[in-house]
Design a protein around this motif. Sequence first.
Motif, short mmCIF file in Angstrom:
data_model
loop_
_atom_site.label_atom_id
_atom_site.label_comp_id
_atom_site.label_asym_id
_atom_site.label_seq_id
_atom_site.Cartn_x
_atom_site.Cartn_y
_atom_site.Cartn_z
N TRP A 65 0.83 -1.21 0.00
CA TRP A 65 0.00 0.00 0.00
C TRP A 65 0.86 1.26 0.00
O TRP A 65 0.58 2.21 -0.73
CB TRP A 65 -0.92 0.00 1.22
CG TRP A 65 -1.78 1.22 1.28
CD1 TRP A 65 -2.97 1.43 0.64
CD2 TRP A 65 -1.50 2.44 1.99
NE1 TRP A 65 -3.45 2.69 0.91
CE2 TRP A 65 -2.57 3.32 1.74
CE3 TRP A 65 -0.45 2.85 2.83
CZ2 TRP A 65 -2.62 4.61 2.30
CZ3 TRP A 65 -0.50 4.12 3.37
CH2 TRP A 65 -1.57 4.98 3.10
N LEU A 66 1.92 1.29 0.81
CA LEU A 66 2.82 2.43 0.84
C LEU A 66 3.46 2.65 -0.53
O LEU A 66 3.59 3.80 -1.00
CB LEU A 66 3.92 2.22 1.89
CG LEU A 66 3.48 2.34 3.36
CD1 LEU A 66 4.59 1.82 4.27
CD2 LEU A 66 3.14 3.78 3.69
N ARG A 67 3.82 1.56 -1.17
CA ARG A 67 4.45 1.65 -2.48
C ARG A 67 3.50 2.22 -3.52
O ARG A 67 3.83 3.17 -4.23
CB ARG A 67 4.93 0.25 -2.91
CG ARG A 67 5.49 0.18 -4.30
CD ARG A 67 5.88 -1.23 -4.67
NE ARG A 67 6.58 -1.25 -5.96
CZ ARG A 67 7.09 -2.33 -6.50
NH1 ARG A 67 6.99 -3.50 -5.87
NH2 ARG A 67 7.71 -2.26 -7.67
N VAL A 68 2.32 1.65 -3.61
CA VAL A 68 1.37 2.05 -4.65
C VAL A 68 0.77 3.42 -4.34
O VAL A 68 0.64 4.27 -5.24
CB VAL A 68 0.27 0.99 -4.79
CG1 VAL A 68 -0.79 1.44 -5.79
CG2 VAL A 68 0.88 -0.34 -5.24
N ALA A 69 0.39 3.67 -3.08
CA ALA A 69 -0.19 4.96 -2.73
C ALA A 69 0.82 6.09 -2.92
O ALA A 69 0.46 7.17 -3.42
CB ALA A 69 -0.69 4.93 -1.29
N GLY A 70 2.07 5.86 -2.54
CA GLY A 70 3.10 6.87 -2.75
C GLY A 70 3.31 7.17 -4.22
O GLY A 70 3.42 8.34 -4.63
N ALA A 71 3.36 6.12 -5.04
CA ALA A 71 3.53 6.32 -6.48
C ALA A 71 2.32 7.00 -7.09
O ALA A 71 2.44 7.83 -8.01
CB ALA A 71 3.77 4.97 -7.16
N LEU A 96 -2.38 3.23 -10.99
CA LEU A 96 -1.88 3.35 -9.62
C LEU A 96 -2.96 3.85 -8.67
O LEU A 96 -3.05 3.40 -7.52
CB LEU A 96 -0.67 4.29 -9.61
CG LEU A 96 0.61 3.74 -10.24
CD1 LEU A 96 1.65 4.85 -10.39
CD2 LEU A 96 1.18 2.60 -9.39
N LEU A 97 -3.79 4.78 -9.14
CA LEU A 97 -4.88 5.28 -8.30
C LEU A 97 -5.89 4.18 -8.00
O LEU A 97 -6.34 4.03 -6.86
CB LEU A 97 -5.57 6.46 -8.98
CG LEU A 97 -4.80 7.79 -9.00
CD1 LEU A 97 -5.50 8.81 -9.88
CD2 LEU A 97 -4.64 8.33 -7.58
N VAL A 98 -6.26 3.40 -9.02
CA VAL A 98 -7.18 2.28 -8.81
C VAL A 98 -6.56 1.25 -7.87
O VAL A 98 -7.20 0.76 -6.93
CB VAL A 98 -7.56 1.63 -10.15
CG1 VAL A 98 -8.35 0.34 -9.92
CG2 VAL A 98 -8.38 2.59 -11.00
N GLY A 99 -5.28 0.93 -8.11
CA GLY A 99 -4.60 -0.02 -7.25
C GLY A 99 -4.52 0.45 -5.81
O GLY A 99 -4.72 -0.33 -4.88
N ALA A 100 -4.25 1.75 -5.62
CA ALA A 100 -4.17 2.29 -4.26
C ALA A 100 -5.52 2.21 -3.57
O ALA A 100 -5.61 1.89 -2.37
CB ALA A 100 -3.68 3.73 -4.31
#
Length: 335
Positions: free
Chosen positions: A51-57, A199-203
């Motif tokens: 989550w940190l990885r995807v949300a940060g990206a 990335l937004l959908v994934g986050a």
Amino acid sequence: MPVHTSNGSQGNHGRGVGLGLALVSALAFGGSGVAAKPLIQAGLDPLHVVWLRVAGAALVMLPLAVRHRALLRRRPALLVGFGLLAVAGVQACYFAAISRIPVGVALLIEYLSPALVLGWVRFVQRRPVTRAAAVGVVLAVGGLACVVEVWSGLSFDALGLLLALGAAGCQVGYFVLSDQGGDAGEEAPDPLGVIAYGLLVGAAVLTFVARPWSMDWQVLTDGVHMNGTVVPAVVLLLWIVLVATVLAYVTGVLSVRRLSPQIAVVVACLEAVIATVLAWVLLGEHLSAPQIIGGAVVLVGAFIAQSSTPAKGSAEPVASGGGTDRELSARETAA
């Protein structure tokens, strides 16, 4: 801007650029596991790291999402699919796998995806494949058997192996979806916009799954141990977000647009080798001789399986055979 391919010298130049981008993507993705594992060992749940990885990206790419907001209306299915498979699915399965099995083994299993891409071509697109491709798949499966040491009763965690195989399946979606619309010229969806919304959908999905409000945020303010060396946790997190995610996805999608899923996935196999070497040097992980040989066989099999698959725009058939196959391939290329 959309990436276009052309014939002649420009086509060769585009292919060279595409191969270079694919190599950069493999290098960037290959460093994600060795940076994430110390955070996991320090107490963070694998899903929280994802989550940190995807949300940060996603935050980094947010301005591009605003710029390409027309994609929400034009290609909603592509954006949702990319977010679910290429972002959330791959990352969640992979990080959960490396929490249970060595980084190198997880990646070697994940990179059965070349054989799965070949299966997509054969059974979904219903295009014939060569005998060399079939041999490559057999070699890849045999190499996998050596990697997991099936003769010793699966000494690795069975759930870890299943998670790694899940990452392989999601990675097929990454390569297939990255190629969507690549031949549509000016109407092709902008790859940076697709990545940003993916990335937004994934986050969003991972926020529901990982529940980050229960995360131990204190870990990020301390140092973590990497093979005996203390490294600030925030440094590893920045590497994961900026290099192993943003740079990796941008160069990866652009390389697929310039090449093809079948070619790009072969170059991406270098990620497994890079990650294994980095895990050995930075984390002190070691593989047995049969596992090293099996990993090499997996990569060789993947290369053979894809070497007979034409590059994007090629009129060569996927399968060897009579003129009918060539005529069908030519008609498909013309279409």
